[in-house]
Design a protein around this motif. Structure first.
Motif, PDB file in Angstrom:
ATOM      1  N   ALA A   1     -24.895 -67.100  32.906  1.00  0.00           N
ATOM      2  CA  ALA A   1     -26.035 -66.233  33.245  1.00  0.00           C
ATOM      3  C   ALA A   1     -26.640 -65.620  31.986  1.00  0.00           C
ATOM      4  O   ALA A   1     -27.868 -65.587  31.830  1.00  0.00           O
ATOM      5  N   LEU A   2     -25.784 -65.150  31.093  1.00  0.00           N
ATOM      6  CA  LEU A   2     -26.288 -64.559  29.851  1.00  0.00           C
ATOM      7  C   LEU A   2     -27.011 -65.598  29.000  1.00  0.00           C
ATOM      8  O   LEU A   2     -28.071 -65.322  28.437  1.00  0.00           O
ATOM      9  N   SER A   3     -26.447 -66.787  28.906  1.00  0.00           N
ATOM     10  CA  SER A   3     -27.065 -67.849  28.107  1.00  0.00           C
ATOM     11  C   SER A   3     -28.421 -68.250  28.656  1.00  0.00           C
ATOM     12  O   SER A   3     -29.331 -68.601  27.897  1.00  0.00           O
ATOM     13  N   ALA A   4     -28.558 -68.201  29.959  1.00  0.00           N
ATOM     14  CA  ALA A   4     -29.824 -68.594  30.584  1.00  0.00           C
ATOM     15  C   ALA A   4     -30.916 -67.556  30.375  1.00  0.00           C
ATOM     16  O   ALA A   4     -32.093 -67.906  30.280  1.00  0.00           O
ATOM     17  N   HIS A   5     -30.538 -66.271  30.288  1.00  0.00           N
ATOM     18  CA  HIS A   5     -31.559 -65.223  30.298  1.00  0.00           C
ATOM     19  C   HIS A   5     -31.663 -64.390  29.026  1.00  0.00           C
ATOM     20  O   HIS A   5     -32.731 -63.839  28.755  1.00  0.00           O
ATOM     21  N   THR A   6     -30.608 -64.289  28.247  1.00  0.00           N
ATOM     22  CA  THR A   6     -30.662 -63.449  27.044  1.00  0.00           C
ATOM     23  C   THR A   6     -31.728 -63.910  26.048  1.00  0.00           C
ATOM     24  O   THR A   6     -32.414 -63.070  25.468  1.00  0.00           O
TER      25      THR A   6
END
Length: 137
Positions: free
Chosen positions: A58-63
């Motif tokens: 999730a972090l990789s997709a949105h950060t």
């Protein structure tokens, strides 16, 4: 050196890592691998490792949508049956937006659902903020 306690189980190690990753296709695989290594040294159970990897996805997709200089900063720490993941150097209000962006239809908010604790803290420089996620195991 014997890594086993009196019950024959390996003793967990405290483990930390800091990462600065360039925005791009390698963010997810590098972040997931480093998180896996830190948690393996801490003797994290597989179900919590899976939760941590979902958080990484999730972090990789949105950060990357919330950084200005093209790089992402993370700090990882495992100690005493607790894992802390910090997303550092985020512009003000970016951490809250990152949490909102982590909603998956039919599942809900991945970050809030998988983490035992989620908080937003001001960074020491006064210019940024940090998203802090904790998982206990």
């Amino acid at each position: 050196m014997n890594d086993e306690g009196s019950g024959g189980e390996p003793q967990p190690y405290e483990s930390t890592a800091s990462l600065r990753l360039a925005r791009g296709p390698l963010v997810a695989p590098v972040l997931c691998r480093v998180v896996s290594m830190v948690l393996a040294r801490a003797n994290c159970p597989m179900d919590r490792l899976d939760d941590a990897l979902l958080i990484c996805d999730a972090l990789s997709a949105h950060t990357p949508d919330h950084v200005r200089d093209g790089s992402l900063a993370f700090a990882l720490s495992a100690r005493e049956r607790c894992f802390e993941l910090r997303v550092s150097e985020l512009p003000h209000t970016a951490a809250a937006q990152l949490v909102r962006d982590s909603v998956v239809p039919g599942v809900g908010n991945v970050l809030e659902r998988m983490a035992d604790e989620l908080r937003i803290e001001p960074a020491g420089d006064g210019k940024h903020e940090e998203l802090v996620l904790e998982l206990r195991f």
